[in-house]
Motif scaffolding. Structure first.
Motif, PDB file in Angstrom:
ATOM      1  N   ILE A  74       0.844  -1.201   0.000  1.00  0.00           N
ATOM      2  CA  ILE A  74       0.000   0.000   0.000  1.00  0.00           C
ATOM      3  C   ILE A  74       0.876   1.246   0.000  1.00  0.00           C
ATOM      4  O   ILE A  74       0.604   2.216  -0.711  1.00  0.00           O
ATOM      5  CB  ILE A  74      -0.974  -0.017   1.199  1.00  0.00           C
ATOM      6  N   LYS A  75       1.945   1.208   0.788  1.00  0.00           N
ATOM      7  CA  LYS A  75       2.855   2.360   0.856  1.00  0.00           C
ATOM      8  C   LYS A  75       3.477   2.629  -0.518  1.00  0.00           C
ATOM      9  O   LYS A  75       3.566   3.784  -0.952  1.00  0.00           O
ATOM     10  CB  LYS A  75       3.934   2.090   1.904  1.00  0.00           C
ATOM     11  N   ALA A  76       3.884   1.578  -1.222  1.00  0.00           N
ATOM     12  CA  ALA A  76       4.476   1.740  -2.555  1.00  0.00           C
ATOM     13  C   ALA A  76       3.455   2.306  -3.537  1.00  0.00           C
ATOM     14  O   ALA A  76       3.782   3.193  -4.346  1.00  0.00           O
ATOM     15  CB  ALA A  76       5.016   0.404  -3.051  1.00  0.00           C
ATOM     16  N   MET A  77       2.219   1.808  -3.463  1.00  0.00           N
ATOM     17  CA  MET A  77       1.158   2.336  -4.327  1.00  0.00           C
ATOM     18  C   MET A  77       0.904   3.807  -4.023  1.00  0.00           C
ATOM     19  O   MET A  77       0.702   4.621  -4.933  1.00  0.00           O
ATOM     20  CB  MET A  77      -0.129   1.531  -4.132  1.00  0.00           C
ATOM     21  N   LYS A  78       0.935   4.155  -2.744  1.00  0.00           N
ATOM     22  CA  LYS A  78       0.687   5.535  -2.330  1.00  0.00           C
ATOM     23  C   LYS A  78       1.798   6.454  -2.832  1.00  0.00           C
ATOM     24  O   LYS A  78       1.520   7.554  -3.326  1.00  0.00           O
ATOM     25  CB  LYS A  78       0.588   5.598  -0.808  1.00  0.00           C
ATOM     26  N   LEU A 131       1.024   9.534  -5.233  1.00  0.00           N
ATOM     27  CA  LEU A 131       1.339  10.911  -4.833  1.00  0.00           C
ATOM     28  C   LEU A 131       2.366  11.539  -5.761  1.00  0.00           C
ATOM     29  O   LEU A 131       2.273  12.723  -6.097  1.00  0.00           O
ATOM     30  CB  LEU A 131       1.832  10.957  -3.383  1.00  0.00           C
ATOM     31  N   THR A 132       3.344  10.756  -6.182  1.00  0.00           N
ATOM     32  CA  THR A 132       4.370  11.265  -7.092  1.00  0.00           C
ATOM     33  C   THR A 132       3.741  11.764  -8.385  1.00  0.00           C
ATOM     34  O   THR A 132       4.068  12.854  -8.868  1.00  0.00           O
ATOM     35  CB  THR A 132       5.417  10.170  -7.392  1.00  0.00           C
ATOM     36  N   SER A 133       2.822  10.976  -8.939  1.00  0.00           N
ATOM     37  CA  SER A 133       2.195  11.394 -10.198  1.00  0.00           C
ATOM     38  C   SER A 133       1.254  12.583  -9.995  1.00  0.00           C
ATOM     39  O   SER A 133       1.160  13.447 -10.854  1.00  0.00           O
ATOM     40  CB  SER A 133       1.455  10.217 -10.838  1.00  0.00           C
ATOM     41  N   GLU A 134       0.578  12.633  -8.863  1.00  0.00           N
ATOM     42  CA  GLU A 134      -0.384  13.707  -8.617  1.00  0.00           C
ATOM     43  C   GLU A 134       0.280  15.042  -8.280  1.00  0.00           C
ATOM     44  O   GLU A 134      -0.236  16.093  -8.634  1.00  0.00           O
ATOM     45  CB  GLU A 134      -1.335  13.323  -7.482  1.00  0.00           C
ATOM     46  N   LEU A 135       1.398  15.003  -7.583  1.00  0.00           N
ATOM     47  CA  LEU A 135       2.014  16.247  -7.106  1.00  0.00           C
ATOM     48  C   LEU A 135       2.968  16.878  -8.105  1.00  0.00           C
ATOM     49  O   LEU A 135       3.255  18.079  -8.018  1.00  0.00           O
ATOM     50  CB  LEU A 135       2.760  16.001  -5.791  1.00  0.00           C
ATOM     51  N   ASP A 136       3.504  16.084  -9.020  1.00  0.00           N
ATOM     52  CA  ASP A 136       4.441  16.601 -10.016  1.00  0.00           C
ATOM     53  C   ASP A 136       5.567  17.404  -9.338  1.00  0.00           C
ATOM     54  O   ASP A 136       5.783  18.584  -9.631  1.00  0.00           O
ATOM     55  CB  ASP A 136       3.686  17.459 -11.034  1.00  0.00           C
ATOM     56  N   LEU A 137       6.257  16.747  -8.415  1.00  0.00           N
ATOM     57  CA  LEU A 137       7.337  17.400  -7.672  1.00  0.00           C
ATOM     58  C   LEU A 137       8.579  17.547  -8.543  1.00  0.00           C
ATOM     59  O   LEU A 137       8.896  16.662  -9.338  1.00  0.00           O
ATOM     60  CB  LEU A 137       7.705  16.571  -6.439  1.00  0.00           C
ATOM     61  N   GLU A 166      -4.089  12.559  -1.176  1.00  0.00           N
ATOM     62  CA  GLU A 166      -4.207  11.570  -0.091  1.00  0.00           C
ATOM     63  C   GLU A 166      -5.654  11.077   0.026  1.00  0.00           C
ATOM     64  O   GLU A 166      -5.895   9.875   0.170  1.00  0.00           O
ATOM     65  CB  GLU A 166      -3.753  12.159   1.238  1.00  0.00           C
ATOM     66  N   GLU A 167      -6.604  12.004  -0.045  1.00  0.00           N
ATOM     67  CA  GLU A 167      -8.013  11.626   0.044  1.00  0.00           C
ATOM     68  C   GLU A 167      -8.432  10.791  -1.163  1.00  0.00           C
ATOM     69  O   GLU A 167      -9.146   9.797  -1.021  1.00  0.00           O
ATOM     70  CB  GLU A 167      -8.886  12.870   0.188  1.00  0.00           C
ATOM     71  N   ASP A 168      -7.971  11.174  -2.352  1.00  0.00           N
ATOM     72  CA  ASP A 168      -8.278  10.406  -3.560  1.00  0.00           C
ATOM     73  C   ASP A 168      -7.701   8.996  -3.465  1.00  0.00           C
ATOM     74  O   ASP A 168      -8.347   8.020  -3.840  1.00  0.00           O
ATOM     75  CB  ASP A 168      -7.735  11.102  -4.813  1.00  0.00           C
ATOM     76  N   PHE A 169      -6.472   8.905  -2.959  1.00  0.00           N
ATOM     77  CA  PHE A 169      -5.828   7.598  -2.811  1.00  0.00           C
ATOM     78  C   PHE A 169      -6.612   6.724  -1.836  1.00  0.00           C
ATOM     79  O   PHE A 169      -6.861   5.548  -2.108  1.00  0.00           O
ATOM     80  CB  PHE A 169      -4.380   7.741  -2.337  1.00  0.00           C
ATOM     81  N   ASN A 170      -7.012   7.299  -0.719  1.00  0.00           N
ATOM     82  CA  ASN A 170      -7.774   6.530   0.273  1.00  0.00           C
ATOM     83  C   ASN A 170      -9.109   6.053  -0.298  1.00  0.00           C
ATOM     84  O   ASN A 170      -9.523   4.916  -0.056  1.00  0.00           O
ATOM     85  CB  ASN A 170      -7.987   7.349   1.545  1.00  0.00           C
ATOM     86  N   ARG A 171      -9.767   6.907  -1.070  1.00  0.00           N
ATOM     87  CA  ARG A 171     -11.025   6.513  -1.713  1.00  0.00           C
ATOM     88  C   ARG A 171     -10.793   5.368  -2.706  1.00  0.00           C
ATOM     89  O   ARG A 171     -11.549   4.407  -2.765  1.00  0.00           O
ATOM     90  CB  ARG A 171     -11.658   7.706  -2.432  1.00  0.00           C
ATOM     91  N   LYS A 172      -9.725   5.516  -3.484  1.00  0.00           N
ATOM     92  CA  LYS A 172      -9.379   4.497  -4.484  1.00  0.00           C
ATOM     93  C   LYS A 172      -9.079   3.162  -3.792  1.00  0.00           C
ATOM     94  O   LYS A 172      -9.536   2.104  -4.235  1.00  0.00           O
ATOM     95  CB  LYS A 172      -8.161   4.973  -5.284  1.00  0.00           C
ATOM     96  N   LEU A 173      -8.332   3.216  -2.719  1.00  0.00           N
ATOM     97  CA  LEU A 173      -7.982   2.011  -1.971  1.00  0.00           C
ATOM     98  C   LEU A 173      -9.230   1.360  -1.377  1.00  0.00           C
ATOM     99  O   LEU A 173      -9.403   0.141  -1.450  1.00  0.00           O
ATOM    100  CB  LEU A 173      -6.985   2.375  -0.860  1.00  0.00           C
ATOM    101  N   LEU A 174     -10.101   2.160  -0.820  1.00  0.00           N
ATOM    102  CA  LEU A 174     -11.348   1.650  -0.251  1.00  0.00           C
ATOM    103  C   LEU A 174     -12.216   1.020  -1.341  1.00  0.00           C
ATOM    104  O   LEU A 174     -12.812  -0.042  -1.133  1.00  0.00           O
ATOM    105  CB  LEU A 174     -12.110   2.777   0.458  1.00  0.00           C
ATOM    106  N   GLN A 175     -12.264   1.640  -2.496  1.00  0.00           N
ATOM    107  CA  GLN A 175     -13.050   1.099  -3.605  1.00  0.00           C
ATOM    108  C   GLN A 175     -12.473  -0.249  -4.057  1.00  0.00           C
ATOM    109  O   GLN A 175     -13.223  -1.192  -4.319  1.00  0.00           O
ATOM    110  CB  GLN A 175     -13.088   2.076  -4.784  1.00  0.00           C
ATOM    111  N   GLN A 176     -11.152  -0.357  -4.133  1.00  0.00           N
ATOM    112  CA  GLN A 176     -10.521  -1.632  -4.499  1.00  0.00           C
ATOM    113  C   GLN A 176     -10.862  -2.706  -3.476  1.00  0.00           C
ATOM    114  O   GLN A 176     -11.127  -3.855  -3.830  1.00  0.00           O
ATOM    115  CB  GLN A 176      -9.001  -1.485  -4.598  1.00  0.00           C
ATOM    116  N   TYR A 177     -10.854  -2.324  -2.215  1.00  0.00           N
ATOM    117  CA  TYR A 177     -11.179  -3.271  -1.141  1.00  0.00           C
ATOM    118  C   TYR A 177     -12.627  -3.740  -1.260  1.00  0.00           C
ATOM    119  O   TYR A 177     -12.922  -4.922  -1.152  1.00  0.00           O
ATOM    120  CB  TYR A 177     -10.940  -2.598   0.212  1.00  0.00           C
ATOM    121  N   LYS A 178     -13.533  -2.792  -1.535  1.00  0.00           N
ATOM    122  CA  LYS A 178     -14.941  -3.139  -1.703  1.00  0.00           C
ATOM    123  C   LYS A 178     -15.142  -4.046  -2.925  1.00  0.00           C
ATOM    124  O   LYS A 178     -15.876  -5.027  -2.867  1.00  0.00           O
ATOM    125  CB  LYS A 178     -15.802  -1.881  -1.878  1.00  0.00           C
TER     126      LYS A 178
END
Length: 152
Positions: free
Chosen positions: A32-36, A40-46, A134-146
């Motif tokens: 999960i940490k690796a997925m996160k 985040l890397t793709s979303e933040l464009d650091l 972070e919120e989008d990731f958590n939603r995505k993770l929850l949806q995968q779990y469901k």
């Protein structure tokens, strides 16, 4: 078979079982940490400079947040099982509630300090994007779990 010989074998079996469950939990957490991180890397464009400073701060924050949520609060939630709640005295319930409030305040202060640290290295827009990501990731993770639960 002698019962005295059976106990060490049973204990050994249970120990391996608990160890395996702990290892699976660690593996899942690392996945999960690796997925996160990827998300985040793709979303933040650091920029490379931002990323170099951001990730150590974020990882420290994330580890402390996990510790607070899963170590401290785990004990509280065990006491809040349905059959246990009815057995709590008003004094014990007030004490438990104070402990929960303290943990929630610790989480709030941790996030506040984290944002202060981020302001030194990232523009405010990226900090807001982080919160959304972070919120989008958590939603995505929850949806995968469901979705996984529905397939079983």
């Amino acid at each position: 078979m002698d019962l005295k010989k059976l106990y060490p074998i049973l204990f050994l079996f249970l120990s391996f079982n608990f160890y395996a469950q702990g290892e699976r939990f660690k593996e899942k957490r690392e996945q999960i940490k690796a997925m996160k991180v990827a998300f985040l890397t793709s979303e933040l464009d650091l920029t490379p400079s931002e990323a170099e400073k951001f990730w150590p701060i974020y990882n420290t924050f994330d580890d402390k947040q996990f510790e607070l949520r899963h170590q401290k609060m785990k004990g509280y939630f065990k006491r809040m099982q349905d059959n246990e709640l009815d057995k709590l005295s008003e004094k014990d319930a007030a004490t438990l509630l104070n402990q929960i409030e303290d943990s929630e305040e610790d989480l709030f202060n941790l996030r506040k300090k984290f944002i202060i640290n981020l302001k030194e290295i990232l523009p405010s827009v990226k900090i807001i994007k982080l919160k959304k990501a972070e919120e989008d990731f958590n939603r995505k993770l929850l949806q995968q779990y469901k979705d996984k639960g529905l397939k079983k």
